[in-house]
Structure formats: C-alpha cells, structure tokens
Scaffold this motif. Sequence first.
Motif, PDB file in Angstrom:
ATOM      1  N   ALA A  48       0.809  -1.258  -0.127  1.00 50.85           N
ATOM      2  CA  ALA A  48       0.269   0.026   0.107  1.00 50.85           C
ATOM      3  C   ALA A  48       0.844   1.300  -0.026  1.00 50.85           C
ATOM      4  CB  ALA A  48      -0.884  -0.067   1.302  1.00 50.85           C
ATOM      5  N   ALA A  49       1.937   1.136   0.797  1.00 48.41           N
ATOM      6  CA  ALA A  49       2.907   2.238   0.825  1.00 48.41           C
ATOM      7  C   ALA A  49       3.620   2.523  -0.792  1.00 48.41           C
ATOM      8  CB  ALA A  49       4.066   2.099   1.947  1.00 48.41           C
ATOM      9  N   LYS A  50       3.932   1.460  -1.261  1.00 51.89           N
ATOM     10  CA  LYS A  50       4.544   1.548  -2.474  1.00 51.89           C
ATOM     11  C   LYS A  50       3.446   2.123  -3.657  1.00 51.89           C
ATOM     12  CE  LYS A  50       8.872   0.387  -1.532  1.00 51.89           C
ATOM     13  NZ  LYS A  50      10.011   1.126  -1.867  1.00 51.89           N
ATOM     14  N   ALA A  51       2.359   1.413  -3.610  1.00 53.15           N
ATOM     15  CA  ALA A  51       1.433   2.117  -4.542  1.00 53.15           C
ATOM     16  C   ALA A  51       0.868   3.568  -4.298  1.00 53.15           C
ATOM     17  CB  ALA A  51      -0.142   1.280  -4.131  1.00 53.15           C
ATOM     18  N   GLY A  52       0.910   3.999  -3.004  1.00 55.22           N
ATOM     19  CA  GLY A  52       0.791   5.202  -2.670  1.00 55.22           C
ATOM     20  C   GLY A  52       1.872   6.308  -3.224  1.00 55.22           C
ATOM     21  N   LEU A  53       3.044   5.817  -3.306  1.00 57.87           N
ATOM     22  CA  LEU A  53       4.395   6.241  -3.805  1.00 57.87           C
ATOM     23  C   LEU A  53       4.187   6.716  -5.404  1.00 57.87           C
ATOM     24  CD1 LEU A  53       7.063   7.418  -3.522  1.00 57.87           C
ATOM     25  CD2 LEU A  53       8.255   5.068  -3.462  1.00 57.87           C
ATOM     26  N   VAL A  54       3.649   5.522  -5.976  1.00 58.60           N
ATOM     27  CA  VAL A  54       3.435   5.782  -7.313  1.00 58.60           C
ATOM     28  C   VAL A  54       2.508   6.832  -7.637  1.00 58.60           C
ATOM     29  CG1 VAL A  54       2.395   4.534  -9.289  1.00 58.60           C
ATOM     30  CG2 VAL A  54       4.092   3.253  -8.053  1.00 58.60           C
ATOM     31  N   SER A  55       1.201   6.698  -6.721  1.00 55.23           N
ATOM     32  CA  SER A  55       0.352   7.877  -7.047  1.00 55.23           C
ATOM     33  C   SER A  55       0.996   9.157  -6.735  1.00 55.23           C
ATOM     34  CB  SER A  55      -0.749   7.508  -6.074  1.00 55.23           C
ATOM     35  OG  SER A  55      -2.006   8.562  -6.347  1.00 55.23           O
ATOM     36  N   MET A  56       1.845   9.390  -5.843  1.00 61.49           N
ATOM     37  CA  MET A  56       2.074  10.607  -5.481  1.00 61.49           C
ATOM     38  C   MET A  56       3.238  10.921  -6.685  1.00 61.49           C
ATOM     39  SD  MET A  56       5.433  12.216  -4.387  1.00 61.49           S
ATOM     40  CE  MET A  56       6.561  11.054  -3.841  1.00 61.49           C
TER      41      MET A  56
END
Length: 266
Positions: free
Chosen positions: A163-171
């Motif tokens: 979830a953190a890595k997916a959030g990083l992609v979105s950011m």
Amino acid sequence: MMAQTDVLGLDGAAAIVLGVGPGMGLETVRVLASAGARVTCVDLQEDIAESAKELAAELGSEGMALTGDATDRSFVDSVVEQSVSRWGRLDSSVSIIGRNQLATLEESTDENWTSNWDINLRPPLLLTQASAKAMKKQGSGSIVVITSINGTLSSPRAAAYGAAKAGLVSMMRTAAVEFGRSGVRVNAISPGVVLTPRISFLAGSEEGAQFEARIPMGRLGSPHEIANTALFLASPMSSYVTGQVIGVDGGASVAYQLPTPEWKQH
C-alpha cells in the motif's frame, strides 16, 4: 569516439542519492559518479555515507556525505539546501530508502502500518518536495523514486508495504503533472526481486530457484540493473519521460503462467 559522459549529458551535473547502503543505493552512486555527476550521498549511518562519498571520489567525481533521519522534513530540506550550496544546482535526486516489515493483513497492527508508511513513503515524498522546489527555480531537473513490484501486484504478508509503494506511485504521478511545465520530471522504478545484500541468501537457494522459475528471464535482478535505470532517468536521454513507472523485474509483472504440468516455450 564520444565519451560516455558526453552521451549521457551528466558531466558536472549535481545529484542526490538518498539511501546509499550496499546494493541499489551504492550502485546508483557508482553509475552517477562514473557518468561525471557530483553526488550528495545521504544515509542514516555515517560510515555508509562516507564510503559512498569515497567511491565517488575514486571514480574521478566529487562527493559529499550527509547523515540524518530521512523521515525528518527539516533534515531532508537541509540536504537539498546543502547540495545546492555546494554544487550550485540540483539536476537529479534518487530516493532508494525502503523496507518491507512483514505481517499478514489480519495480524497487521497500527505500528506495522505506520512504520511501513514512514520508511517507504515519507522519505521519497519529502525529497520530491524539496528537490522540486530547487529544480523549479532553475527550470529543469529529474526526480526518481524507487517503488516495488509490490506496489502493483499482491504478495502475502506485505499489505502495508504494498500500500505504501502504491501510494508512492500515485504521489509520483501527481508530482509529474504538477511540475511538468516547470521543467521538472518525476518517474519511478519498480524493481522485482533484486539480489541486494539483504536478500543475498536467495542466491543458489531452493527459495531463490522458485522465484526464478516465475520470472520470464529466468533469473533474479542485480542492483546494477536498477542503478542503470536510475541513470537513464536522471540523464537528458529521458528528457521526454515523466510520470512513468519503469518495471525492472525480468518480466515478472507481466507473466501469467497457466497451471500446466510442464511449461514449454515455442
């Protein structure tokens, strides 16, 4: 013959690498310095930052070592400020900090989620913000963040990490849109299973062989292959690339093997 540094356009450029320990971080310092870039080497551990700085010098470039907590906004801001003060500009920044603290979704605690997000999302977010501020002033720059194949694919016991890595992609994608007209590019690298020192136990092991069997290229990745991709994204050779996630995973993210007794290529 044209020199490699002339081809890449990084001779004399200034870069920041956040997280320079053995593996992807140190290799990124190596390839950037080899291409002529001056590198600010940042790590939580002073000896690791100093070793990376010395490597840059050995390769004929310049380095600066900074030590501190990359989850601290004031420290990350100071890293960019000191880099610009030292080199006069900032051409690229690469954030490589990350760690997977495993737990099943059912057993995940608030501490597990907070810790995964703090180490995997907060440092690259802070460096992206601080780097963009400096780069926008000069009208150019490249920001690179390291995400993971777990940011798009599921893996047992890695819900918080993924979830953190997916959030990083979105950011990263939002940053690419917001900073594009300022000449600042933002991209991500998504490694698969890479033989860093932390998972070197997989080399030659039965577990490693199981991973390799699921990878179309039939092998695990190397830190140098991630670093080379960071080099491309940091250089003018990728001048029209922004908002992208580049998978460096041997094809693992696109492979779906049918459950047949034997897999044959034709």
